[in-house]
Structure formats: C-alpha cells, structure tokens
Scaffold this active site. Sequence first.
Site, PDB file in Angstrom:
ATOM      1  CD  GLU A 275       3.440   1.841  -1.640  1.00  0.00           C
ATOM      2  OE1 GLU A 275       4.175   1.773  -2.671  1.00  0.00           O
ATOM      3  OE2 GLU A 275       2.890   0.606  -1.293  1.00  0.00           O
TER       4      GLU A 275
ATOM      5  CG  ASN B 243      -0.283   0.398  -4.973  1.00  0.00           C
ATOM      6  OD1 ASN B 243       0.086  -0.122  -4.127  1.00  0.00           O
ATOM      7  ND2 ASN B 243      -0.270   0.047  -6.237  1.00  0.00           N
TER       8      ASN B 243
ATOM      9  CG  ASP C 218     -37.670 -25.852 -19.540  1.00  0.00           C
ATOM     10  OD1 ASP C 218     -39.041 -25.558 -19.575  1.00  0.00           O
ATOM     11  OD2 ASP C 218     -36.991 -26.852 -19.965  1.00  0.00           O
TER      12      ASP C 218
ATOM     13  CG  ASP D 190     -33.987 -29.152 -22.165  1.00  0.00           C
ATOM     14  OD1 ASP D 190     -34.391 -28.552 -23.393  1.00  0.00           O
ATOM     15  OD2 ASP D 190     -34.806 -29.671 -21.536  1.00  0.00           O
TER      16      ASP D 190
ATOM     17  CB  VAL E 237       7.799   0.997 -10.463  1.00  0.00           C
ATOM     18  CG1 VAL E 237       7.637  -0.295 -10.064  1.00  0.00           C
ATOM     19  CG2 VAL E 237       8.455   1.414 -11.529  1.00  0.00           C
TER      20      VAL E 237
ATOM     21  CB  THR F  42       1.761  -4.587   0.467  1.00  0.00           C
ATOM     22  OG1 THR F  42       2.203  -3.886  -0.363  1.00  0.00           O
ATOM     23  CG2 THR F  42       2.320  -4.375   1.979  1.00  0.00           C
TER      24      THR F  42
ATOM     25  CG  ASP G  18     -34.503 -24.532 -25.439  1.00  0.00           C
ATOM     26  OD1 ASP G  18     -35.453 -23.963 -25.884  1.00  0.00           O
ATOM     27  OD2 ASP G  18     -34.379 -25.620 -24.716  1.00  0.00           O
TER      28      ASP G  18
END
Length: 943
Positions: free
Chosen positions: A725, A722, A345, A656, A298, A764, A660
Amino acid sequence: MMKQSVSIDQPYALDNDSIVAALETNAHAGLSSTEALQRLHDDGPNALRAEPRPPAWRQFLLHFQDPLVYLLIAAAAIGLIAWFIEGRAGAPVDTIVITAIIILNAILSYVQEVKAENAVAALTSMTAAMSSALRDGKLVRVPTHDLVRGDLLSLSEGDIVGADARLVQASALRVQEASLTGESEAVLKDTRVLREPVALADRTNMVFKGTTVVQGNGLAIVTATGMATEIGAIASMLDRTAESQTPLQKEIGKVGKTLGTVVALIAVLVVATVLLITPVHGVAEIVEVLLLGVSLAVAAVPEGLPAILSIVLALGVQRMARQNAVVKKLSSVEALGSATVIASDKTGTLTRAEMTIERIITASGTTHVSGIGYAPKGEILYQGERLEPGPLLSEHVVVLCGGSLASNADLRKSDAGQWEIQGDPTEAAFLVAEEKLGAAARRKRRFERIGEIPFSSERKLMSTLQVDHEDSDNIVIVTKGAPDVLLQRCSRVRIGSETVLLDDARRQRILADIDSLSDAALRTLAVAYRSLKPGEDPHPSDELEQDLIYAGTVGIIDPAREEAALAIREARHAGIRVLMITGDHPRTAARIAADLGITAAPAPALTGLELERMDQVAFASAVRSASVFARVAPEHKLRIVDTLQADGNVVAMTGDGVNDAPALKSADIGIAMGITGTEVTKQAARMILADDNFATIVRAVREGRHIFDNIRKFLRYLLSSNIGEVLTIFLGVVLAGVLGLTDAAGGLVLPLLATQILWINLLTDSGPALAMGMDPETDDVMARPPRRRTDRIIDAQMWASVLQTGFVMAIVTLLTIDFYLPGGLIEGSRDLDNARTAGFTVLVLAQLYNCFNARSDMTSAFHHLFANKWLWGAIAFSLLLQIAVVHLSVLNTAFSTTPLDLEQWVFCGVVASTVLWASELRKRLQRARRTHLPAPANATFSQ
C-alpha cells in the site's frame, strides 16, 4: 450448616475437639460434599482479592486510546471542518467513512482482545493449583480455590498448603514458611495446643496458605480461606500484574515502531510533494491530501498485530493442552520452538512407570516373563516354551505367590476396563506376574493375613504373617527384600516341592544368579518363607525373619515406552539433543538409554559422585559429551542445566520432586509431571505433562515450532501487504507523470484515496491474518535445526521477500490504473474513478493472493493449498466485501468507486495473480540455489 459469622481468632490455642466443634466438621471424614458446596457459596472462593476487571464498555473505549486512532479522529475532524467551510453541500462522506472505520476497528480489536483473554483464562484454569482433602470420608483432589473452612486437608511432601489450617495429625511434618515469616529453615510441625499467644513464626500447630510442605505428612482442618488467611492480611488487595512482554512481543513492537517512523516520513514526503507540485484549489483539496498522509501512516502500521499474536499463541497453547502438554504462560511457546536440549527423567517419562517382572530364577532354572505393564497379559516361558507342571513350576508358584503375600499393593480392573494398581509399583509387579501364572485365585483362598513386619531401609525387608488354610491353619511368615540381605537369613532352599540345606555351593550359585540379573540392569528382589514352629509367638517381630527357606529371585524392570523411542528419533532429526538424568542405578539407566536410542550402544552412565569430583572445566566437558547421568542429586541437575545454558543451549528439563523445583525454574522450559509431580514442581514449571510421557514433550516442541511458523506467516503477510500500500502511493506520486496520473490542468492525481486505503487495511489486516495464524503445518517443522537465540523472527530473508512482494503489488496496481487511464505508458479510455476502482480492486485481490504466498518462504503456495478452511473462508468473506464496495451505490459514494464490468473483474483477477507467480518464481530459484549449496555447519532457522 455452619453460620458464616463464625470465626476463630486463635485456632492454635484450641484443642482438636474444640476446633472440630467450632467448625462443625469431622476430624476423620471431613465435610460432606453438599456442606462444602454451601460454605463455598456463603464464604466465596479461597482466593485473594484482585483488582476488579474493568467493565466491557470501558475496555471497549480503551481501544480509542491509541496514537493511530488519534490521527484518524483528527482526520475526521478536519474533513468535517472542510465540509462546513465548503458550504455543507451533501453529506460529509469522508468524515462518516473514517468515523465508521474507527468504530469498526475498535470493535474488531475489542473482539480479538476478549477472545485472547478468554483463551488465556481457559489456560489458567488448566494449571490451577489442586489440594487433597477428605470429603464424605474419601480422599479427593479439589481446586485450591474451592477449599472452605472445615475442610480436612491431607498434606504430604511437595504440597503447597491451600489455606490456613490447624493440624490434627502430623508425622515428621516440616513446612517452608519463608515466603510468609522470613524464616529460612523449614519449621517442624506438631499438634500440641499453644495456650499462650505466640508470634506467627512460632505457631507450630498451624499451616498457612501458600507455604510448602518439604517433608512428612499430616491432616489439618481449614480455619481460614481467601482474604481471611495470614497471607490475605498482608495483601489486603492484590493488584493484577500485567505479564511482562516477551522477546517476541518486544521485537514485533520494535518492528511496528520502526515501520511507523519510516512510513510517517514517507507520508510527510508524499504530502509535501503533492502540495508543492500540484495546484491546490480550496480547503477541500488540502484536506484530501492531508487525509491521504494520515491514512497512509495508519495503513502502514499493522496495529492489530498484538491482539492477533495473543490469539494465535493462546489457541496454539490450547491445542497443546489437548495433547497433554499444558503450557502455563504464552511466552513459553518461544522457548519451546527453540529448544536444543531435552533433559529428561527416566521413570514414568521415558519408561512406563509400570514395574514388570522380566526374569525369574529358582533352583531349577531361569524363566522369562512376557508382556509388559499392569495388564496381566503374557506367559512364563522356559527356553521359549510355556512353563509346564513340574519342579520349576512349583518353585515359581512359591516365588510369585510369596511376593504377592508380602505386599500391600492391589491390582484391579477399572470400570473403563483398564488395569490399575494401588500401592507400590514394585509390589504390584508380583501380582501381575502371579496372574500370568494363573496362581492368584488359589493364593487368595488359601492364605489370610494376620500380621505385618513393615519394610525399613535398615532391614531392607518386608514380611507378613499368614494363616495357611490348606495346611491345618498353620502360620507362615513370608518375606521379600534385597536378595543379598535375605539370603543371609536363609538356611534352606526350595527345590521343586522339597527343601534342602543351603550349603556354600548353593549360596554361591544364588549370588551368581543375582549378579546376572543386576548385569542385565534388572532390579532384584528375593522371596523366602517358613512355617512357624509350634508354640512360636506369632507377634510381628523381625526376630521371626530367621531360618528362612529361599524360594527364588526375580528381575524387575520399568519398561521403556515404545513411543518414547520414536519421539527421541524425531527429536534428534530436529537437531535436539536428548539427555537422561535420573536418580536410578547407573546400569539400569544405561540399559534404558540404549533401548531408547539415547546412546548408540550401552555406554556407562556418569554418576553424581563422579560429577562431584570434577572441576568446572571437566564438568562442562562431561556435560557436552555424556548423554546419561545416574544417581544424581537435585544440585547436580541444577548445575547441569546452568552449564548447558552457558554453552548457549535452550534447555527443557523435567522433574517431579520438591527438590527438582530449582532446576525446573532455572531451565528455559521447566516441565513438571502432571501425574507424579508435586504441587511445588507444578508451580515452578512452565509446562505440565498431563500424561508424564516424553513423547508429549516432543509433540509440544513440534507444536511450539508450528505456532512460531504461523506467527512468521501472518507477519510476512501483514508487512508485505502494508508495504504494498505504501509503495503504491509513494511510487504513484513519484511516477505520476509517467503513469498519466495527472488531471487536465497538469496537476497530480492520487492513485488511491484515503478512504480506500483505510478500507484495504480494515479488510485484510483482520480475518485473513488471524486465519493464517491457525494454518496447519505447510513444512515439516521437525526437519530443521532449532531456532537459535540470536535469530530474529523477521530476518533478512523475510524482509527481502516482504519488500519484493510489496513492490510487485505496487507495480501491478499502478499499471492497472495506467492501463485504463488515457495517457501514460499504456493508452486507456476509462475515466479516473473507473481506473482508480480497478487499481483499488487489484491491490485488494493481490493481498488476498498474498495469503497463499505468505504461508511459506520456500514451499510452493500450491502445497496443501486447501488445508486451511479458515483461510479460504476469510478470503471469500473479504472478496464479497470488496464486491459490495465496487457495486453497491451507497458504498460507491462512500469510497469513490464505480462498478466494474465482468471483463474488468477478470482482468483485475489475472493481473493481481502476478503477485502469486512472482513469489512462486522466487521460491523456485531459492530452492534450486539451496539444493546446490552445501549445508552450513550451523544451519539456522528458516521457514
């Protein structure tokens, strides 16, 4: 007030008066704001129903539906069973602690999910569709979901129709209804009543929600909203669709699964090793070992990653929005950080979209106009000096006042003190220059308009008829237009306050003046006038545009944005190529490109006509080499985008207009203009520029790279922590004999307990990781080339640093335990609980030190050390919680810890800092190595 029960089944069969009466509205002024608000309250929003959001309690419970949580629940259950078997002595501490951690994890995940959803909801509201409607007799922009029955919609090219509505006015109005009817051709609309029932596709006096106006304009009264619309009838229930995973999310998910698989194997190996080489006495000891395996699996998988990733992306996108770049989807951030080409543009994006008269040529000479934009700040200069009274000034008054008279624009100062215009920007340029000359006030008093001959593309002219109150109220016609066309209609020319015959020599001189302005990439307009003869019919007619007096010619330019030039330099520094793609004249495009630094010197622009003549090979070669494209059509834009992408580029494209939209949709990052853009382009785009400014695009790219860097930071932090650990447990088991991790009977002793590992994971993996996602820039993200499509977010260099950091964490943790335990490499004198608590604390502190390491893979942790206040806050809070675990008796029992004295705390802090110093040494060596190595031709992304 209209009753809610009122409905109109066949609005196409009713005439305008019947529709107005039935909906209790006004065909000219629309609804009042008060009535619109009441109807919105009565009928509800103009939106299709979606699947209701699950209640909060159900969302919370969903966080328990996870394989890792199932493992923990199983572990808690095993612990509870063992407690029963062992005689229920005391409290089932392991079960209580694991259950508490499960609930705390669920709470944290739920809170993070809600934050992410709220951030995305806020983002969605920024990009909500808007509609134009008349309310209280004024044209206003309202959110489409606020439209109500009886609203008077104003439709124009590029609009997305916000609701079903009956047309009361239509001018060359064509609507694309393919999404609703399947009809591929745009439908020509009119206001004629359809007395007989007709199919949906044949209701030519109706417009429908979700369809697109492709031409013309019109007014329509809303007859149905929300689920009562035709599209609502088709989609009686619109299910919420989950956004597909982005490549970034997929890669992170894959990393999580791979890491989980590897660690699961390690956990099985650790458990098997412990059970095989250690005498096991009773169910409790078996449960303890199994709990360790579960906890290890886990803890190794950063299950909080998806929520943290969503929050970091959403917060970053909100920062972009505050800088006028509204990103519609979180996934677009990935492409932003990787953009290699920005195809922009010209008008309004690279330029100010504020047409400015720069030069004026009359019979007596040429002047320059200082100042840019609509603020009338500047002077008319002749040979560098302010224009003095005389023939030249007299001619200029006629030109600028004449151009202002032959105009429908208006220049005014807003309540905020900003100068703004209404109407055509080119016409407004005359008003601004006239103000600079100081002639506007007298012109307004002197002339009164009585007629207009509108501009037409065939005539290329516009004229107005004016009463001259200073000349016995004689009527004057004032004309402006294309110089070559207007010159043909003139027989005289103004010189000073006199008029003389326009002979061939003077005609050739004027044509040469026009050419000189065009060569300077200026748009040219000319002004002419004459007084009507006594008895001449003043009725507006183009027959009056004859025998005119030529006053002069002006050269107009849309000035380049100063900030755009700086942004282009920054983009180039960042390895991004900038292209200009415009429908404007090639000479104008080439000059603006040179002014902005897109091209080193004025270079010819490639035109759409030239592109059409090329085969695909020549076209691709031209796209690779040219930087300016002019007079291009929408299909050229699409082809340019496709060609750039075929070369492996990540393309950002601005647009615009309605046409387009295909190019914007095809581009990796379609960018619509927030001010001048149509609703169609805004819907097709992935990003909207609220200020239509090119510099905003570059700022968005910088922010996109910054967000991506922060994602790498917290990934680097979580993975290295992790892995630290995992390696602590694995090496502790493998090297137990060497480190003295054995009991009196020679059995193996675990370096950390299951509950301690789960505590570290809880401590953490949330606060510090999320705070790191809000880190300010530690490196100049625009000082490196764009990230390539093939680059992985977790590359070999990051994996190397992750493994090195995790290994150092494990070593210092195990050596600390050995230092306090009797035996092993270092002789100690403390008991197992004290030694394990010290090791436990060192691992927590090492991970907190690692927060600073992870901010960059190359830059020192001491660079901008105090820039992130959130990170310091998260570290301080985590440290306080660790102190509580070590010194509070209730937590001592829960986590099998004992209090540490001050000397031990100092020792743990110093030893844990080894992680920081080891990382600093690695970074220094990498920087030194990079300094001495030549830069590769295709430098890759690294941070």
